[in-house]
Scaffold this active site. Structure first.
Site, PDB file in Angstrom:
ATOM      1  N   LYS A  54      33.039  52.393  28.294  1.00  0.00           N
ATOM      2  CA  LYS A  54      33.746  51.195  27.641  1.00  0.00           C
ATOM      3  C   LYS A  54      32.648  50.968  26.601  1.00  0.00           C
ATOM      4  CE  LYS A  54      36.063  49.532  31.924  1.00  0.00           C
ATOM      5  NZ  LYS A  54      35.971  48.626  33.041  1.00  0.00           N
ATOM      6  N   GLN A  98      32.771  43.670  35.457  1.00  0.00           N
ATOM      7  CA  GLN A  98      33.245  44.819  36.316  1.00  0.00           C
ATOM      8  C   GLN A  98      33.442  44.643  37.867  1.00  0.00           C
ATOM      9  OE1 GLN A  98      34.297  47.760  34.649  1.00  0.00           O
ATOM     10  NE2 GLN A  98      34.663  48.768  36.544  1.00  0.00           N
ATOM     11  N   ASP A 121      40.704  41.300  30.605  1.00  0.00           N
ATOM     12  CA  ASP A 121      41.138  42.142  31.819  1.00  0.00           C
ATOM     13  C   ASP A 121      42.230  41.535  32.219  1.00  0.00           C
ATOM     14  OD1 ASP A 121      39.504  44.087  33.046  1.00  0.00           O
ATOM     15  OD2 ASP A 121      37.898  42.542  33.808  1.00  0.00           O
TER      16      ASP A 121
HETATM   17  N1  GUN Z   1      37.244  47.990  38.133  1.00  0.00           N
HETATM   18  C1  GUN Z   1      38.198  48.901  38.290  1.00  0.00           C
HETATM   19  N2  GUN Z   1      39.071  48.700  37.343  1.00  0.00           N
HETATM   20  C2  GUN Z   1      38.566  47.679  36.806  1.00  0.00           C
HETATM   21  C3  GUN Z   1      39.154  46.905  35.595  1.00  0.00           C
HETATM   22  O1  GUN Z   1      40.316  47.217  35.062  1.00  0.00           O
HETATM   23  N3  GUN Z   1      38.493  45.805  35.386  1.00  0.00           N
HETATM   24  C4  GUN Z   1      37.381  45.238  35.768  1.00  0.00           C
HETATM   25  N4  GUN Z   1      36.876  44.147  35.310  1.00  0.00           N
HETATM   26  N5  GUN Z   1      36.935  46.016  36.765  1.00  0.00           N
HETATM   27  C5  GUN Z   1      37.465  47.114  37.419  1.00  0.00           C
END
Ligand code: GUN
Length: 295
Positions: A54, A98, A121
């Site tokens: 990311k 995350q 998110d």
């Molecule tokens: N862990 C797995 N997928 C995601 C997501 O889309 N956002 C976040 N913050 N953590 C994740």
């Protein structure tokens, strides 16, 4: 079916990122650089990889990113204090904590502490509520939003389709269901969520026009569980033993790809299907968050 039935998530994600470039340039011409903060707690190897990807995409697009790494033993109070600082930082338009989080930290408390306007998110209860209500002003979770986009850009009709979602998690299964059952374009599906207590999962799957596999069980969806012509979206990322590989492990999805692919009308490869879309939709949400503060 041949390899032509693959839905190329990398290519579609690249298209979405290209569509964001002029929007980012327009923001910059008005003195605003979109800013995104990542928060990672602990050293979960997969989370490190995901946040790294990311960050790289942010850099490629000209989105400013910062990553805060907290130790595994961090208290919930310390994480909440960090979020309060990030919420107050006007240079940051988006905040992503995350998942998964360590056991001592309650995910629902943490996600409710991210300012809804920075919740790229889509996990804050306000944004979850807006999704349920069909209110487009909220942020929607990136993985299901990416899957909806893959379906739309691959001309897969969801209107009236029987969709089976395997998995009822808050990140994929539940928001995916909320999106596809809405009244509206690229929705209007009849949605069934299957989970660990579902009887006759195979029978549900065999009725499905579209299956979204997101329950985190390696190669769960087998050829005898699908009807010919099904569209399959594989969200799974599972590490399994593989004596043939140097590392002794390999990654597989929730779909037994080799046997399901020949039956499918369209199917996402894994990797290279849903994964890149999650990142693209995160970038899109971040650009939207930055645009919103200009209004
Ligand atoms: N862990 C797995 N997928 C995601 C997501 O889309 N956002 C976040 N913050 N953590 C994740």
């Amino acid at each position: 079916m041949t390899a032509t039935n693959l839905i190329d998530g990398r290519q579609i994600a690249a298209q979405i990122l290209d569509e964001l470039r002029p929007r980012i340039a327009a923001l910059k011409s008005r003195g605003v650089q979109p800013g995104l903060a990542f928060v990672r707690v602990g050293e979960d190897p997969a989370s490190k990889v995901y946040v790294g990807r990311k960050e790289k995409t942010c850099a490629a697009l000209g989105i400013a990113s910062t990553t805060q790494v907290l130790p595994e033993q961090t208290s919930e109070a310390d994480l909440l204090a960090l979020l309060a600082r990030l919420n107050a930082d006007a240079h940051l338009h988006g905040i992503l904590v995350q998942a998964p989080l360590p056991r001592q930290i309650r995910a629902e408390v943490v996600y409710a502490a991210v300012a809804p306007a920075k919740d790229v998110d889509g996990f804050h209860p306000v944004n979850v509520g807006k999704l349920m209500l069909g209110d487009p002003t909220g942020f929607q979770p990136c993985t299901p939003a990416g899957i909806r986009e893959l379906l739309a850009r691959s001309a897969v009709k969801t209107e009236g389709a029987e969709v089976v979602i395997l998995g009822r998690g808050n990140i994929v299964g539940k928001p995916m269901a909320a999106m596809l059952c809405q009244k509206g374009r690229q929705a209007n599906a009849t949605v069934t969520i299957c989970h660990s207590a579902t009887r006759e999962i195979r029978a549900h799957c065999r009725r499905a026009d579209i299956i979204v596999a997101a329950m985190g069980v390696p190669e769960f969806l087998k050829a005898d569980m699908v009807k010919p012509g099904v569209v399959v979206m594989d969200v799974g990322v599972n590490r399994v033993p593989d004596p043939a590989s140097n590392t002794g492990t390999k990654l597989v999805g929730d779909v037994a790809f080799a046997e399901v692919q020949p039956l499918a009308a369209r199917i996402t490869p894994n990797p290279g299907g849903v994964g890149p879309m999650t990142i693209a939709m995160l970038m899109q949400n971040t650009v939207r968050a930055a645009e919103a503060v200009m209004r």
